[in-house]
Design a protein around this motif. Sequence first.
Motif, short mmCIF file in Angstrom:
data_model
loop_
_atom_site.label_atom_id
_atom_site.label_comp_id
_atom_site.label_asym_id
_atom_site.label_seq_id
_atom_site.Cartn_x
_atom_site.Cartn_y
_atom_site.Cartn_z
N VAL A 142 -3.52 6.97 4.46
CA VAL A 142 -2.89 8.29 4.62
C VAL A 142 -1.43 8.17 5.04
CG1 VAL A 142 -5.05 9.47 5.13
CG2 VAL A 142 -3.75 8.47 7.00
N GLU A 143 -1.05 7.01 5.58
CA GLU A 143 0.34 6.84 6.01
C GLU A 143 0.65 5.35 6.13
OE1 GLU A 143 3.14 7.95 9.91
OE2 GLU A 143 1.16 8.90 9.63
N VAL A 144 1.87 4.98 5.76
CA VAL A 144 2.33 3.60 5.88
C VAL A 144 3.54 3.59 6.81
CG1 VAL A 144 3.20 1.57 4.66
CG2 VAL A 144 1.51 3.05 3.57
N SER A 145 3.58 2.65 7.72
CA SER A 145 4.68 2.58 8.68
C SER A 145 6.00 2.29 7.96
CB SER A 145 4.42 1.50 9.72
OG SER A 145 4.38 0.22 9.11
N ARG B 140 -7.68 -4.20 3.14
CA ARG B 140 -7.71 -4.84 1.82
C ARG B 140 -7.99 -3.80 0.75
NH1 ARG B 140 -13.18 -8.20 3.43
NH2 ARG B 140 -14.73 -6.56 3.00
N SER B 141 -7.50 -4.07 -0.45
CA SER B 141 -7.68 -3.14 -1.57
C SER B 141 -9.15 -3.02 -1.92
CB SER B 141 -6.90 -3.62 -2.80
OG SER B 141 -5.52 -3.61 -2.55
N ASP C 48 -4.02 5.22 -1.61
CA ASP C 48 -4.70 4.01 -2.07
C ASP C 48 -6.10 3.91 -1.46
OD1 ASP C 48 -2.53 3.33 -3.53
OD2 ASP C 48 -1.90 1.64 -2.28
N LYS C 49 -7.07 3.54 -2.27
CA LYS C 49 -8.43 3.32 -1.78
C LYS C 49 -8.53 1.90 -1.23
CE LYS C 49 -10.46 6.57 -5.07
NZ LYS C 49 -11.40 6.75 -6.21
N VAL C 50 -9.02 1.78 -0.01
CA VAL C 50 -9.03 0.48 0.66
C VAL C 50 -10.33 0.28 1.44
CG1 VAL C 50 -6.52 0.42 0.91
CG2 VAL C 50 -7.92 1.45 2.71
N GLU C 51 -10.47 -0.92 1.98
CA GLU C 51 -11.48 -1.22 2.99
C GLU C 51 -10.73 -1.71 4.22
OE1 GLU C 51 -15.53 -2.54 0.66
OE2 GLU C 51 -13.98 -4.06 0.96
N PHE D 212 0.82 -1.21 0.00
CA PHE D 212 0.00 0.00 0.00
C PHE D 212 0.86 1.27 0.00
CE2 PHE D 212 -2.99 -3.00 2.19
CZ PHE D 212 -3.93 -3.03 1.17
N GLN D 213 0.25 2.30 -0.59
CA GLN D 213 0.87 3.62 -0.63
C GLN D 213 -0.17 4.65 -0.20
OE1 GLN D 213 4.14 4.34 -1.56
NE2 GLN D 213 4.47 2.13 -1.58
#
Length: 275
Positions: free
Chosen positions: A161-164, A189-190, A143-146, A139-140
């Motif tokens: 909004v943020e990835v560790s 999930r995407s 990205d739209k996710v559920e 993920f970036q």
Amino acid sequence: IVPDNGFGRNDKPDHDVFSVLFHLCHASSFYNTPACLALARVRAGLDTTVSDLLKSIVPVDFDSSKDLLQRAMDPIRPPSDPKAAAGCLLVQILEDENTATDETMMNVLEETLDFMDMMDEEAAEVVAQRERNTKGKGFQPGDKVEANYALEGTYYSGVIVEVSDDGKSAVVKYDDDGSIESLTLDNIRSLEVATQTVTKDGPMSDSEALGFENMDEKCLFEAYQLKAKLAELKSKHGQEMEAARLFEEAADGAMNDGKMKSASQWSIRAAELQG
């Protein structure tokens, strides 16, 4: 029961067209965009990818077709391709009938152009997601996710909004109330476009999944043609600067498509309005 429709005993259709019609009507009642578009095409006397037999049992009714096309354009969720196609067909019908008000026509043109813009954005996102999946980046932001809200087991749509730094968790902002939550990736999930088939490299287009082009979703007009139509109406109602901008954009699009005569005409119209 499969209707005869002129077929011989040994060459009956391979599907029950009445069953197809029932399911299309049922889906259309829930504002399913592809179903509304397919029925609208048949009501307008056109073929549909869904079944080539529907025209034999569904009568042509342009008022019904227009209602179905408007219904096809109503849903908020993607994909935008069938909505843009519905808008183009509605524009064509309204032009042929020549009874719609200028305001109605401008609204349809503007809405259809918005869908075309969203089509491009969605296509770009699919390409970007495929590249990320192929490279294994996960993920970036954006990205739209559920996501599994509060780990309660119910997934809600949102955006990353943020990835560790270690790539094992991400912060999700939910669409419904704007709240944010940090979750491990196994709870995210995407969110794919509803009609897309997903592979390990990312979502497939309808054409790739079906093995042939979905002609229902083919737009009757290019975006630059719609901009020129909208520009004429804007000019007619005294919105010269907006009309000039649209004519310039239409001219650029036509030039890129090799339509030099149209590009020249629209460039001249833009200059006249600006002068």
